[in-house]
Design a protein around this motif. Structure first.
Motif, PDB file in Angstrom:
ATOM      1  N   GLU A  90       0.830  -1.187   0.000  1.00 52.95           N
ATOM      2  CA  GLU A  90       0.000   0.000   0.000  1.00 52.95           C
ATOM      3  C   GLU A  90       0.872   1.247   0.000  1.00 52.95           C
ATOM      4  O   GLU A  90       1.883   1.315   0.697  1.00 52.95           O
ATOM      5  N   SER A  92       0.157   4.117   1.178  1.00 56.66           N
ATOM      6  CA  SER A  92       0.050   4.855   2.439  1.00 56.66           C
ATOM      7  C   SER A  92       0.968   4.298   3.513  1.00 56.66           C
ATOM      8  O   SER A  92       1.334   5.004   4.455  1.00 56.66           O
ATOM      9  N   GLU A  93       1.387   3.046   3.369  1.00 59.66           N
ATOM     10  CA  GLU A  93       2.226   2.419   4.377  1.00 59.66           C
ATOM     11  C   GLU A  93       3.704   2.479   4.033  1.00 59.66           C
ATOM     12  O   GLU A  93       4.536   2.060   4.841  1.00 59.66           O
ATOM     13  N   THR A  94       4.050   2.970   2.853  1.00 61.71           N
ATOM     14  CA  THR A  94       5.437   2.909   2.402  1.00 61.71           C
ATOM     15  C   THR A  94       6.355   3.759   3.260  1.00 61.71           C
ATOM     16  O   THR A  94       7.411   3.309   3.723  1.00 61.71           O
TER      17      THR A  94
END
Length: 673
Positions: A90, A92-94
């Motif tokens: 995802e 957003s999680e990087t």
């Protein structure tokens, strides 16, 4: 439970990485895997791993180990480094995942496992806190983007696969950059002579194109939109691999300021043209790969400035011709791979700037490569140190003398294609040639002097051609032959002197319509039914069984499937027919004549000399017999007169006459004095 599943997936991905044809080295025992439970993110695995197991290290070792042994590669040792392998899913999680990595990481592998529609972006600025990071690999699915907004000054090895590279608007580029052409002085001979017939590299403009006038602000905005990636500031970078990343346009500022870069791979990027001085910013490049692109024209300014380049890979492009305008001076180039290019013509002076090249590969199934000499020049002039030459899809009605002129150091020659015949002295001057492979060439005729002068030949492969006969004296000059392959032809007989070579170990004669007769009595199963195997190490050991001195010896093994068969006896084995059906008796063992040395002479002259020697021997026999008979008569007469008194008186009278004549001669001499 979710963490265990992710860790298992990462380990499986690492074990199932695609293995290319790379050399394998003797590995030391690997250090036990250490998981950093406290600081390693949930989607990552942190461990100590051997550096030369990484894809980037394996690729460099493959590129640099074509001629050298494993000890000469760039990464021969199993140096263990701290590695983190992470799955990116995802967007957003990087950022949170990268910020949670251990600060002492030395190598980082990022794998984007999401769908192609799942866009994911990674910024180089988010990795700058890893102050010990020297190896970075990012592998995506085509939807991954690496934005270069800040340089990674400490990075040494970078591998990018199937991602997009973009430069940020705030990336600082070099100021007051100078075009390298201002200091470049080399020009091809045609340019120096002012030959206008040779096409020059110049800008091409469309005749009806409308000129777009824009302001400076619009021009800056256009440059921002292009977002050409730049590695300016990556001062310690040694290895850069950009594989299948849609980097279809090159610019000289892209690799400017990389003094430590040694290995550059730009494969499968759709590159159509190599811009002038594209790699001049990395003057110490040792290997460059532009394979599997769409380069249709190679101009010498595109590779200008690479004076330390050793390996050049241009395989699988769209090159159609090579000339003196193709290459700049490459004084240290050792290996050049131009396979799978539809090259039709190689014009004179093409390789005049590649004097130290050791290995050259050319040819493609898409176009016929034409070989012929140009007046007094050959197509491979100045390659005086070339040791290995491989040419595919060679198409010529006759392989003539002068095509390989200047290749006096060549050791291995491989030809594939359609060659009607091989004329006399086709390989003249190639005194160091050890392996000649002309299989699958459709050769129908060989001149008896085709191999004249090739005295060090050890392997001759003429398999799967259209030969109907082997001319007498073809191998008279090849006393070092070990392997001869003639299988898959239309041969019916062989010259009786064919098996006279003193070092023959393998003679492949199967898959030919042999017409068996007693002239084949000197054929030997230990030569025709043998296949050459791999080399075996043999050592001399001490009393404790430890090896003292070792060497590699070629092994040979029997294979009954290789036995030649008789077409006129229903396909039975040659040796069965000779023993059971023809009853030819003991085999005739032929030995080479020791009456004189005729090596290096044409076969017709050898026949004349042989007839002349036979006539001399017959005359000597007749003369010696007549002389013996006259001596016998004289001896009989002497024996019959020895006991007679008049014989004694005649002997004394003859002795007195000789003494008297000697005294008169002495007196005359004294009077003259």
């Amino acid at each position: 439970m979710m963490m265990i599943i992710i860790n298992v997936l990462i380990v499986l991905l690492l074990r199932c990485q695609p293995q290319s044809a790379l050399p394998q080295f003797d590995q030391q025992p690997e250090a036990p895997v250490e998981l950093d439970v406290l600081s390693c993110p949930l989607s990552c695995v942190c461990q100590y791993a051997a550096f030369n197991e990484l894809p980037i290290a394996r690729w460099v070792n493959y590129m640099t180990s074509a001629e050298e042994g494993p000890d000469d590669t760039d990464f021969p040792l199993t140096t263990h480094i701290k590695l983190a392998t992470c799955l990116l899913q995802e967007a957003s999680e990087t950022l949170a995942l990268l910020s949670a990595l251990p600060i002492d990481l030395q190598a980082l592998v990022l794998l984007h496992t999401g769908s192609p529609d799942n866009q994911l972006t990674v910024n180089t600025s988010s990795l700058r806190f890893l102050n010990q990071l020297n190896t970075l690999e990012i592998r995506g699915t085509g939807a991954t983007t690496l934005i270069i907004d800040e340089p990674l000054e400490l990075l040494q090895h970078a591998n990018f696969e199937q991602i997009r590279l973009q430069a940020s608007e705030r990336l600082q580029r070099p100021k007051h950059s100078k075009l390298p052409s201002d200091d470049y002085e080399y020009k091809p001979p045609s340019d120096v002579a002012g030959n206008e017939a040779t096409p020059k590299y110049q800008l091409q403009f469309e005749a009806d194109a409308t000129v777009e006038i824009m302001s400076y602000e619009q021009h800056v905005e256009r440059l921002k939109q292009t977002r050409m990636p730049s590695f300016w500031g990556w001062n310690l970078l040694e290895v850069l691999r950009i594989h299948n990343c849609q980097l279809n346009e090159l610019h000289w500022q892209m690799f400017d300021g990389l003094p430590q870069l040694h290995h550059l791979n730009l494969e499968r990027n759709g590159i159509e043209e190599v811009q002038p001085f594209a790699f001049s910013g990395a003057p110490h490049l040792k290997s460059l790969s532009l394979a599997h692109n769409a380069v249709s024209r190679l101009y010498y300014l595109g590779l200008a400035g690479l004076l330390e380049l050793e390996t050049l890979n241009l395989a699988d492009n769209h090159l159609e011709r090579l000339s003196e305008l193709s290459f700049p001076p490459l004084p240290r180039l050792q290996r050049a791979d131009l396979r799978q290019n539809p090259i039709k013509y190689i014009l004179p002076a093409t390789f005049w700037v590649m004097n130290d090249t050791l290995e050259l590969q050319l040819g493609s199934e898409l176009a016929a490569l034409k070989l012929h000499s140009w007046n007094s020049y050959g197509q491979f002039d100045s390659l005086h140190k070339l040791r290995k030459l491989s040419l595919a899809n060679v198409t010529t009605p006759s392989l003539e003398q002068g095509v390989f002129k200047g290749l006096q150091a060549l050791e291995q020659l491989t030809l594939r294609g359609r060659i009607g015949s091989v004329q006399f002295d086709a390989f003249a001057g190639m005194e160091q040639l050890r392996e000649l492979d002309m299989s699958h060439c459709g050769i129908a005729e060989l001149s008896m002097d085709a191999l004249l002068g090739v005295k060090r030949l050890e392997l001759l492969n003429l398999a799967h051609n259209n030969l109907t006969h082997v001319p007498n004296g073809l191998l008279d000059d090849q006393q070092q032959l070990v392997v001869v392959q003639l299988q898959g032809n239309q041969l019916r007989t062989l010259p009786t002197s064919f098996f006279q070579q003193p070092r023959l170990r393998v003679v492949r004669l199967d898959q030919n319509p042999w017409q068996c007769n007693c002239d084949m009595s000197n054929w030997l199963p230990r030569l025709t039914n043998v296949v050459r195997g791999p080399s075996v190490e043999r050592c001399v050991r001490d009393i404790n069984g430890k090896p003292i001195l070792c060497r590699h010896v070629v092994s040979y093994k029997m294979d009954k499937n290789l036995v030649p068969r008789c077409a006129n006896f229903n396909g039975r084995s040659v040796y069965y027919v000779l023993r059971r059906q023809l009853h030819c008796g003991a085999p005739l063992i032929l030995t080479p004549s020791r009456s004189g040395n005729t090596r290096g002479l044409p076969h017709w002259l050898k026949l004349e000399l042989q007839q002349h020697r036979q006539q001399q021997q017959q005359q000597q026999k007749v003369g010696s017999s007549n002389k013996k008979q006259s001596l016998k008569r004289q001896r009989k007469g002497h024996l019959s007169q020895r006991n007679r008194l008049d014989y004694i008186f005649r002997q004394k009278h003859q002795q007195r006459n000789e003494e008297f004549s000697q005294e008169t001669e002495d007196k005359q001499m004294s009077n003259e004095i």
